[in-house]
Enzyme design. Sequence first.
Site, PDB file in Angstrom:
ATOM      1  N   ASN A  88      -3.452  -6.435   8.765  1.00 34.74           N
ATOM      2  CA  ASN A  88      -4.098  -6.697   8.490  1.00 34.74           C
ATOM      3  C   ASN A  88      -4.124  -8.090   7.090  1.00 34.74           C
ATOM      4  OD1 ASN A  88      -2.754  -6.373   4.790  1.00 34.74           O
ATOM      5  ND2 ASN A  88      -1.098  -4.866   6.285  1.00 34.74           N
TER       6      ASN A  88
ATOM      7  N   HIS B 164      -0.823  -3.596  19.878  1.00 38.25           N
ATOM      8  CA  HIS B 164      -0.641  -3.130  18.207  1.00 38.25           C
ATOM      9  C   HIS B 164      -0.581  -1.701  18.702  1.00 38.25           C
ATOM     10  CE1 HIS B 164      -1.134  -2.142  14.532  1.00 38.25           C
ATOM     11  NE2 HIS B 164      -1.473  -3.471  14.116  1.00 38.25           N
TER      12      HIS B 164
ATOM     13  N   GLU C  98      -0.735   0.992  16.597  1.00 36.42           N
ATOM     14  CA  GLU C  98      -0.503   1.194  16.633  1.00 36.42           C
ATOM     15  C   GLU C  98      -2.958   2.125  17.315  1.00 36.42           C
ATOM     16  OE1 GLU C  98      -4.728   3.048  12.980  1.00 36.42           O
ATOM     17  OE2 GLU C  98      -3.339   1.741  12.391  1.00 36.42           O
TER      18      GLU C  98
ATOM     19  N   CYS D 253       1.241  -1.458  -0.301  1.00 34.47           N
ATOM     20  CA  CYS D 253       0.217  -0.098  -0.038  1.00 34.47           C
ATOM     21  C   CYS D 253       0.474   1.445   0.334  1.00 34.47           C
ATOM     22  CB  CYS D 253      -0.507   0.586   0.986  1.00 34.47           C
ATOM     23  SG  CYS D 253       0.248   0.930   2.456  1.00 34.47           S
TER      24      CYS D 253
END
Length: 291
Positions: free
Chosen positions: A228, A132, A134, A12
Amino acid sequence: MKTYLSNPSGYCQGVSRAIALSLSFKKKYPKKDCYVLGALVHNETVTNDLKKYGIICLEDKISSEEKIKKIPQESIVIFSAHGHDKKLETLLTNKKIVFLDATCPIVDLSAQNIKKAIASGREVIYVGTPNHPETIAMLSIDKKVHLFQDIMDDMKKHITDKTPFVSSQTTLSIYELENIFNKIKEIFPNAIFQKEICYETKARQEAIKKLPNDVDVVFIVGGKNSSNTKKLYEVAKKHFSTLKIYHILNEYDIDLLLDKIKGCQKCAIISGASTPLNETMKIKVKLDETW
């Protein structure tokens, strides 16, 4: 075996940007030791490739603060694409260590939206994977940011704001998130929802529903710690419960599955957002050449 390669594939934009910035940063300081606080992106192949360029990802289980204490003063440091606690920048500055922020712009936008909500007097419910990086980064913004998984059993006990701002990790399942948002709506009908799922994550999950009908095995390609990629696997298992579905890292994992996929005629290959395209293509070539 016939193969179908799902689109999109390869990195990405956030991952491509983080890798490019890191390589450029190291090139600028060729004689300095270079460290990433954690994995730059969650893919073991990428981590190994970065090491060849002298960029070392510190993935041991100690805190980022402890890692900074151990990093030699003449080094340079990179913050991963997942975001980070801003106080870590102060710790590096105090040690006179030059650093690079490779945070994904979409993750950074999510953080800015949370800050704006707090500045306007709102409390924040954050939906993310516990521990995580994030999630850790978003929870570090302010004590008014509450992790949904921690308060889900009694949200009203923790949230006094009748119109809380609801945000989420950028790599979650869009289907899982919809269910969680509905649960929050039942408690806070006037909550303000900000769907932070990045376009690439959403597109890859939606592509699963468009797989050919004659596919009998699905390979989800990506890092074992990639959020993801794990969500792609979960979405595939949910929508195609009768198919054989495997989460693999690279072409060598195929050898471990030959007995299980023997007799399959057509496979689909779906890659996570931090999976190198060349690794995905190696898998396709290997499967193309298998019986």
